[in-house]
Design a protein around this motif. Sequence first.
Motif, PDB file in Angstrom:
ATOM      1  N   THR A   1      48.185  40.676  52.054  1.00  0.00           N
ATOM      2  CA  THR A   1      47.694  39.302  52.198  1.00  0.00           C
ATOM      3  C   THR A   1      47.229  38.684  50.879  1.00  0.00           C
ATOM      4  OG1 THR A   1      47.105  39.705  54.511  1.00  0.00           O
ATOM      5  CG2 THR A   1      46.065  37.820  53.428  1.00  0.00           C
ATOM      6  N   PRO A   2      46.475  39.396  50.028  1.00  0.00           N
ATOM      7  CA  PRO A   2      46.094  38.777  48.750  1.00  0.00           C
ATOM      8  C   PRO A   2      47.289  38.465  47.851  1.00  0.00           C
ATOM      9  CG  PRO A   2      44.702  40.677  49.217  1.00  0.00           C
ATOM     10  CD  PRO A   2      45.833  40.719  50.191  1.00  0.00           C
TER      11      PRO A   2
ATOM     12  N   SER B   1      39.155  43.355  48.938  1.00  0.00           N
ATOM     13  CA  SER B   1      39.885  42.460  48.036  1.00  0.00           C
ATOM     14  C   SER B   1      38.967  41.540  47.245  1.00  0.00           C
ATOM     15  CB  SER B   1      40.880  41.618  48.837  1.00  0.00           C
ATOM     16  OG  SER B   1      40.200  40.803  49.778  1.00  0.00           O
ATOM     17  N   TRP B   2      37.675  41.409  47.685  1.00  0.00           N
ATOM     18  CA  TRP B   2      36.763  40.509  46.981  1.00  0.00           C
ATOM     19  C   TRP B   2      36.086  41.156  45.770  1.00  0.00           C
ATOM     20  CZ3 TRP B   2      32.246  43.088  47.141  1.00  0.00           C
ATOM     21  CH2 TRP B   2      31.955  43.878  48.270  1.00  0.00           C
ATOM     22  N   LEU B   3      36.317  42.436  45.542  1.00  0.00           N
ATOM     23  CA  LEU B   3      35.699  43.074  44.380  1.00  0.00           C
ATOM     24  C   LEU B   3      36.167  42.403  43.084  1.00  0.00           C
ATOM     25  CD1 LEU B   3      35.844  46.899  45.120  1.00  0.00           C
ATOM     26  CD2 LEU B   3      33.813  45.474  44.940  1.00  0.00           C
ATOM     27  N   PRO B   4      35.262  42.249  42.110  1.00  0.00           N
ATOM     28  CA  PRO B   4      35.620  41.555  40.861  1.00  0.00           C
ATOM     29  C   PRO B   4      36.350  42.447  39.860  1.00  0.00           C
ATOM     30  CG  PRO B   4      33.316  42.194  40.798  1.00  0.00           C
ATOM     31  CD  PRO B   4      33.822  42.593  42.164  1.00  0.00           C
ATOM     32  N   LEU B   5      37.376  43.161  40.322  1.00  0.00           N
ATOM     33  CA  LEU B   5      38.160  43.981  39.407  1.00  0.00           C
ATOM     34  C   LEU B   5      39.079  43.082  38.584  1.00  0.00           C
ATOM     35  CD1 LEU B   5      37.214  46.112  41.534  1.00  0.00           C
ATOM     36  CD2 LEU B   5      39.407  47.263  41.148  1.00  0.00           C
ATOM     37  N   PRO B   6      39.323  43.416  37.319  1.00  0.00           N
ATOM     38  CA  PRO B   6      40.215  42.600  36.496  1.00  0.00           C
ATOM     39  C   PRO B   6      41.593  42.392  37.119  1.00  0.00           C
ATOM     40  CG  PRO B   6      39.003  44.125  35.109  1.00  0.00           C
ATOM     41  CD  PRO B   6      38.661  44.491  36.529  1.00  0.00           C
ATOM     42  N   SER B   7      42.174  43.462  37.694  1.00  0.00           N
ATOM     43  CA  SER B   7      43.513  43.312  38.277  1.00  0.00           C
ATOM     44  C   SER B   7      43.479  42.414  39.513  1.00  0.00           C
ATOM     45  CB  SER B   7      44.107  44.676  38.643  1.00  0.00           C
ATOM     46  OG  SER B   7      43.427  45.248  39.748  1.00  0.00           O
ATOM     47  N   PHE B   8      42.370  42.463  40.266  1.00  0.00           N
ATOM     48  CA  PHE B   8      42.240  41.593  41.433  1.00  0.00           C
ATOM     49  C   PHE B   8      42.139  40.131  40.989  1.00  0.00           C
ATOM     50  CE2 PHE B   8      40.292  44.763  44.718  1.00  0.00           C
ATOM     51  CZ  PHE B   8      41.333  45.640  44.463  1.00  0.00           C
ATOM     52  N   ARG B   9      41.396  39.902  39.906  1.00  0.00           N
ATOM     53  CA  ARG B   9      41.247  38.537  39.411  1.00  0.00           C
ATOM     54  C   ARG B   9      42.586  38.004  38.882  1.00  0.00           C
ATOM     55  NH1 ARG B   9      35.567  39.604  36.146  1.00  0.00           N
ATOM     56  NH2 ARG B   9      34.137  39.179  37.873  1.00  0.00           N
TER      57      ARG B   9
END
Length: 500
Positions: free
Chosen positions: A133-134, A240-248
Motif C-alpha cells: 500500500t505505501p 509504515s509511519w516510522l521515520p526511516l530514510p527509505s520510508f521517507r
Amino acid sequence: MLLMLLEAGASILGNAVEKVVDGSLTSMVLVTSAFILSLAYFSKMSLKHYESPNTKYPPYIHSSIPFLGHAIAFGKNPIDFLEDAYCKYGPVFSFTMVGKTFTYLLGSEAAALLFNSKNEDLNAEDVYSKLTTPVFGKGVAYDIPNTLFLEQKKMLKTGLNIAQFKQHIPLIEEETIEYFKRWGDSGVKNLFEALSELIILTASRCLHGKEIRNLLNEKVAQLYADLDGGFTHAAWLLPSWLPLPSFRRRDRAHKKIKNIFYDVIKKRRESSTKEDDMLQTLLDATYRDGTSLTDDEIAGMLIGLLLAGQHTSSTTSAWMGFFLAKHKQLQERCYAEQKAVAGEDLPLLTYDQLKDMSLLDRCLKETLRLRPPIMTMMRMARTPQTVAGYTIPTGHQVCVSPTVNHRLKDTWVERFDFDPERYLQDNPAAQQKFAFVPFGAGRHRCIGENFAYVQIKTIWSTLIRLYEFDLVDGYFPDVNYTTMIHTPTNPVISYKRRMK
C-alpha cells in the motif's frame, strides 16, 4: 505519555534497522525484534504457540529463543532451513519467527491447500497490504476488498493479450539494442544492475504508454528506485509511519510519480486520439457497477503493474544470463536456434518467432525452477485449515516455497543441475500440478506471467545475437538471502560482441 515513548523508541530503533537492512539480515531481525518486543511488553501481548489436546496440529519446531524463534537460522539460509525441516517433519510444519507463527506447505499435494484456497479462508491482504500500500497507494491491490481487486486484475489482464504482445516485442528489442550500446564491444559489467534498468525501461514503454516512457529520464528513474526501495524486510516488519530514510524517500517518490501520472492521464483524457496501450485500457475500463476508475486508481495500478514485476523479471533475467554463461554449449545452441527460427540474417524479432524458440523457452523455465525470484508465497489463515491430517489454526501465516518445491529430492531428478532438456520428457512440472509454481497457480496465478515470458525472451534473444557471455574467472554468483527477492551476489559477467 506511553504513545510518545513508543514513537520515540520506534524512531530510534527504526533508524537502527535502516542502517543494517542492507547488510546483515540477522542484525536487522535482532533490532526489529527488540522494537516489537517493546511494543509487546507495553501492550501486554501474549505470544505463545497454543495446542489443544483434541486437535492435531502440524509438527511444531520449538526454539529456545523466546519470541525471536528461528529468525536467525531462517535468515542465514531459508532454503536449507526449510529442506532440513521437510526431511525431519514432512510436508507440513510450523515454527515461530519474530512473534509470528509460520506454517509451511512443501510439495505439490500440501501446496494445493494454498493455491486452491478462497481469499476469505487464506487471506492475501492481511500479509501483503502493509508492504504494497505505501508503494502502490490506497485504493488498489491489497488495500481494497478482494472482490474489487479481482475486478482490477481483470482490467489489467485485458491489456495483457497476444495482440499487445506482438506490438511489445519490437519495442523491447529496440530498447535492448539502444541500452546495450553503452557496453561497447567487450568488457566486464554488472549484469543485474543493467537488466534492472532495462526491465524498467521496457516495461514502462510497453505497459505505461509512450507519454510516460518519454518522461523516464534519470530523475524519474531515481524516483522509481526510491519507490522500489519500499520493498524491504524493514517495510514488511515495521510500521509504515516510522521515520526511516527509505520510508521517507519512498513516500516522497510516490507523491511525485503520482503527480507525473496525473498530468499524463489528464492530457490523455482531453485528447481526441485514443492510443492502443495499457493506459488507454484503464481509462476505458469500468467496474461491474459501471463506475470508471479514478485518476488515483489508474496511477496506482500503473505503479503496481511496473514495480510488481520489476524485481522478479530483472532477477530472473540476470540468473538466466549466468546459467547461459556457465553452460556455453547451451548458449551457442540458443544462438543457432535464433538463426534457425528467424533466418541467417537475424531480422527483427516477431511474436511467432519467439514462440518457436523452444530451447530458449526451456532455458527460461529451468532458470525459474532453480532460481524462482519469490522464495515464499504467503497467506493469513482467517479460518482453521485442514491439510495432510493436520489442522492449521487461525492466525498462522500459511506459506508455500517455490524454491523448495522446485528441487525436492523426491520429486525432481538431478535436482540441482541446470538441465533444460528435462522439459522434453515426463517431468514433475507436467505431472504434478504444484511442483513448478514460479508464478503461483490456480486462482492465485500471476497475471503478468505471459508478459514476463515475452519480455525476458525478447531481451535474451537480442542479447544472444549481440554478445557471447562468459563467467568472470569461473565465478558463478551466490544467492543473496538478505533481500526479499533472491538476487545474485556480485553479479558481474564478461561479454564480447559477436562477429557477424
